[in-house]
Write a protein that holds these residues in place. Structure first.
Motif, PDB file in Angstrom:
ATOM      1  N   VAL A 218       0.844  -1.192   0.000  1.00  0.00           N
ATOM      2  CA  VAL A 218       0.000   0.000   0.000  1.00  0.00           C
ATOM      3  C   VAL A 218       0.880   1.243   0.000  1.00  0.00           C
ATOM      4  N   ASN A 219       0.339   2.301  -0.558  1.00  0.00           N
ATOM      5  CA  ASN A 219       0.931   3.618  -0.413  1.00  0.00           C
ATOM      6  C   ASN A 219       0.522   4.149   0.955  1.00  0.00           C
ATOM      7  N   TYR A 220       1.497   4.404   1.814  1.00  0.00           N
ATOM      8  CA  TYR A 220       1.206   4.728   3.204  1.00  0.00           C
ATOM      9  C   TYR A 220       0.737   6.174   3.347  1.00  0.00           C
ATOM     10  N   THR A 221      -0.520   6.344   3.745  1.00  0.00           N
ATOM     11  CA  THR A 221      -1.094   7.644   4.060  1.00  0.00           C
ATOM     12  C   THR A 221      -1.441   7.626   5.548  1.00  0.00           C
ATOM     13  N   PRO A 222      -0.645   8.261   6.393  1.00  0.00           N
ATOM     14  CA  PRO A 222      -0.830   8.152   7.835  1.00  0.00           C
ATOM     15  C   PRO A 222      -2.239   8.501   8.295  1.00  0.00           C
ATOM     16  N   ARG A 223      -2.745   7.697   9.210  1.00  0.00           N
ATOM     17  CA  ARG A 223      -4.098   7.896   9.733  1.00  0.00           C
ATOM     18  C   ARG A 223      -4.219   9.219  10.487  1.00  0.00           C
ATOM     19  N   ALA A 224      -3.235   9.530  11.302  1.00  0.00           N
ATOM     20  CA  ALA A 224      -3.255  10.760  12.086  1.00  0.00           C
ATOM     21  C   ALA A 224      -2.514  11.869  11.341  1.00  0.00           C
ATOM     22  N   HIS A 225      -3.239  12.897  10.930  1.00  0.00           N
ATOM     23  CA  HIS A 225      -2.658  14.119  10.345  1.00  0.00           C
ATOM     24  C   HIS A 225      -2.119  13.949   8.927  1.00  0.00           C
ATOM     25  N   TRP A 226      -2.456  12.800   8.276  1.00  0.00           N
ATOM     26  CA  TRP A 226      -2.032  12.603   6.877  1.00  0.00           C
ATOM     27  C   TRP A 226      -0.519  12.813   6.794  1.00  0.00           C
ATOM     28  N   PHE A 227       0.015  13.363   5.700  1.00  0.00           N
ATOM     29  CA  PHE A 227       1.472  13.521   5.580  1.00  0.00           C
ATOM     30  C   PHE A 227       2.010  14.665   6.425  1.00  0.00           C
ATOM     31  N   HIS A 228       1.116  15.435   7.034  1.00  0.00           N
ATOM     32  CA  HIS A 228       1.564  16.458   7.970  1.00  0.00           C
ATOM     33  C   HIS A 228       2.099  15.837   9.256  1.00  0.00           C
ATOM     34  N   HIS A 229       2.007  14.507   9.359  1.00  0.00           N
ATOM     35  CA  HIS A 229       2.538  13.851  10.559  1.00  0.00           C
ATOM     36  C   HIS A 229       4.045  14.041  10.695  1.00  0.00           C
ATOM     37  N   TRP A 230       4.729  14.360   9.582  1.00  0.00           N
ATOM     38  CA  TRP A 230       6.175  14.605   9.681  1.00  0.00           C
ATOM     39  C   TRP A 230       6.465  15.834  10.548  1.00  0.00           C
ATOM     40  N   VAL A 231       5.511  16.772  10.595  1.00  0.00           N
ATOM     41  CA  VAL A 231       5.697  17.979  11.405  1.00  0.00           C
ATOM     42  C   VAL A 231       5.496  17.673  12.891  1.00  0.00           C
ATOM     43  N   ASP A 232       4.626  16.730  13.177  1.00  0.00           N
ATOM     44  CA  ASP A 232       4.246  16.413  14.564  1.00  0.00           C
ATOM     45  C   ASP A 232       4.349  14.899  14.739  1.00  0.00           C
ATOM     46  N   PHE A 233       5.554  14.366  14.530  1.00  0.00           N
ATOM     47  CA  PHE A 233       5.758  12.920  14.398  1.00  0.00           C
ATOM     48  C   PHE A 233       5.501  12.191  15.718  1.00  0.00           C
ATOM     49  N   ASP A 234       4.736  11.115  15.615  1.00  0.00           N
ATOM     50  CA  ASP A 234       4.396  10.287  16.780  1.00  0.00           C
ATOM     51  C   ASP A 234       4.633   8.828  16.397  1.00  0.00           C
ATOM     52  N   ALA A 235       5.713   8.251  16.909  1.00  0.00           N
ATOM     53  CA  ALA A 235       6.085   6.887  16.539  1.00  0.00           C
ATOM     54  C   ALA A 235       5.003   5.883  16.921  1.00  0.00           C
ATOM     55  N   SER A 236       4.284   6.133  18.008  1.00  0.00           N
ATOM     56  CA  SER A 236       3.239   5.189  18.422  1.00  0.00           C
ATOM     57  C   SER A 236       2.084   5.162  17.428  1.00  0.00           C
ATOM     58  N   GLU A 237       1.769   6.322  16.850  1.00  0.00           N
ATOM     59  CA  GLU A 237       0.721   6.374  15.821  1.00  0.00           C
ATOM     60  C   GLU A 237       1.164   5.602  14.571  1.00  0.00           C
ATOM     61  N   VAL A 238       2.412   5.789  14.191  1.00  0.00           N
ATOM     62  CA  VAL A 238       2.944   5.087  13.018  1.00  0.00           C
ATOM     63  C   VAL A 238       2.935   3.580  13.255  1.00  0.00           C
ATOM     64  N   ALA A 239       3.363   3.150  14.438  1.00  0.00           N
ATOM     65  CA  ALA A 239       3.374   1.722  14.766  1.00  0.00           C
ATOM     66  C   ALA A 239       1.968   1.136  14.699  1.00  0.00           C
ATOM     67  N   ARG A 240       0.999   1.873  15.192  1.00  0.00           N
ATOM     68  CA  ARG A 240      -0.389   1.413  15.128  1.00  0.00           C
ATOM     69  C   ARG A 240      -0.837   1.244  13.676  1.00  0.00           C
ATOM     70  N   ASP A 241      -0.486   2.215  12.824  1.00  0.00           N
ATOM     71  CA  ASP A 241      -0.829   2.118  11.404  1.00  0.00           C
ATOM     72  C   ASP A 241      -0.202   0.880  10.773  1.00  0.00           C
ATOM     73  N   PHE A 242       1.068   0.644  11.094  1.00  0.00           N
ATOM     74  CA  PHE A 242       1.790  -0.469  10.479  1.00  0.00           C
ATOM     75  C   PHE A 242       1.227  -1.819  10.945  1.00  0.00           C
ATOM     76  N   ASP A 243       0.757  -1.887  12.174  1.00  0.00           N
ATOM     77  CA  ASP A 243       0.125  -3.125  12.647  1.00  0.00           C
ATOM     78  C   ASP A 243      -1.099  -3.460  11.795  1.00  0.00           C
ATOM     79  N   THR A 244      -1.896  -2.456  11.475  1.00  0.00           N
ATOM     80  CA  THR A 244      -3.097  -2.683  10.667  1.00  0.00           C
ATOM     81  C   THR A 244      -2.733  -3.026   9.230  1.00  0.00           C
TER      82      THR A 244
END
Length: 387
Positions: free
Chosen positions: A5-31
């Motif tokens: 899949v093309n990864y589009t972060p669930r929280a804050h879309w690609f703006h997540h790079w500005v407010d990066f949260d590793a736990s949110e990314v890990a949750r996305d990757f689990d799904t």
């Protein structure tokens, strides 16, 4: 055969790079792993990572390093994109290329050197991770050269060749041996004014990349359930393959999706099943990377309506029916190869150029009639026997 899949972060879309949260990314990757994907395509936002031509943010690069490690922990491969560039109707160019510092990204040597620095630094991060298997220069970067862009960066085909040389050299310096690629939207197939050509698609980089979107006029002209609509991706792959000079070169369906502006809900299952079956039965297919992982959150404003519903996972983290459909279709049709039925010759000079390949064009019409009646043909160029 890869499925991702093309990864589009669930929280804050690609703006997540500005407010990066590793736990949110890990949750996305689990799904994403639960979906059955084996890889993702990841998009650093250019202005966030390189706010100045001589400065690439160590903090942003550190976030990327963390993301790649999180993917590896879940057995997910990564294809890293470089120049974003353009995503979901938004442009993300750094300020040092705009307004008072207006520079053409393809022809201004200062801009090219600065861009190469950015690409090289991204590639260095990628080189430290065994799960990174490819680097794509950017997402449909050819849209910046088109007349449809409100602030175009005009270039010639020779300019693009020189730009490729510089960018691929930068990738090689940062990550020797990593697969190098570039991705165009379909103007490279259908628009004679595009300086990015089919030769570029089929001969530059290590793989031929296809981004197939049926809102390009195909579904509007033929209908959401038409053979032409469901065969569009397979057709683009055949065109690209005709321009190959390396018989071992593979084709990556890097973006496929179900845009609801042209595909009503009842058309989605048939589109997914038929499109995946046809793509995976093509010769030399490398894999499918679906657009996209997660829906854009309704809390974010001003996206085209279709962008809010393209994900295989919804904004709450639940796998959607479309996600199950794509995963099942890939599982069912993976490894199924159907040999082309016969040869069909493509003479662009005689047909009047690339516009003949576009939906409704002379060659498109001839190809689809042949494919509907007898199965997908093999496209060959005049003077070539194909392979």
């Amino acid at each position: 055969m890869k499925f991702g899949v093309n990864y589009t972060p669930r929280a804050h879309w690609f703006h997540h790079w500005v407010d990066f949260d590793a736990s949110e990314v890990a949750r996305d990757f689990d799904t994403i792993a639960e979906l059955g994907a084996d890889h993702m395509r990841v998009f650093p936002l250019w202005p966030v990572f390189q706010p100045n031509p001589s400065f690439v943010s160590p903090t942003a690069l550190g976030h990327l390093d963390t993301l790649l490690s999180l993917a590896a922990e879940r057995g997910l491969g990564v294809s890293l994109d470089g120049l974003q560039g353009h995503l979901s109707s938004y442009d993300f160019l750094p300020s040092w290329m705009l307004s008072w510092h207006d520079r053409n990204m393809f022809t201004d040597q200062y801009a090219i050197d600065a861009t190469a620095l950015f690409v090289r630094e991204l590639a260095k991060v990628a080189s430290a991770h065994d799960n990174v298997f490819a680097f794509t220069l950017g997402n449909e970067i050819n849209q910046f050269t088109g007349g449809v862009h409100p602030f175009p960066h005009p270039a010639t085909t020779s300019d693009i060749d020189a730009w490729f040389d510089a960018m691929f050299a930068a990738v090689g310096e940062g990550a020797p041996g990593l697969s190098q690629n570039h991705a165009c939207y379909d103007a490279a197939w259908y628009d004679d004014t595009q300086p990015f050509t089919l030769e570029h698609v089929a001969q530059r980089g290590d793989l031929s990349i296809v981004h197939s979107w049926v809102f390009n006029g195909t579904a509007q002209k033929y209908g959401p359930d038409a053979f032409e609509t469901r065969a569009h991706a397979r057709y683009m792959m055949g065109i690209a393959r005709a321009f190959h000079v390396d018989p071992k070169r593979q084709i990556w369906a890097q973006e496929l999706g179900t845009p609801r502006n042209v595909l009503p809900k009842e058309s989605v299952p048939g589109f997914i099943e038929s499109t995946v079956e046809q793509v995976l039965s093509a010769p030399d297919v490398f894999g499918i990377t679906w657009w996209c992982s997660h829906d854009v959150s309704r809390s974010l404003a001003d996206y085209p309506e279709l962008e809010y519903d393209l994900g295989l996972i919804d904004e709450h983290g639940n796998i959607k029916p479309e996600g199950r459909m794509v995963a099942e279709a890939v599982k069912e049709y993976s490894g199924k190869v159907i040999s082309p039925t016969r040869d069909i010759e493509l003479d662009l000079d005689a047909l009047g150029g690339r516009r003949a390949l576009a939906p409704g064009g002379a060659f498109f019409t001839r190809y689809m009639e042949e494919a509907r009646e007898h199965g997908h043909p093999r496209i060959v160029l005049p003077g070539r026997s194909g392979y």
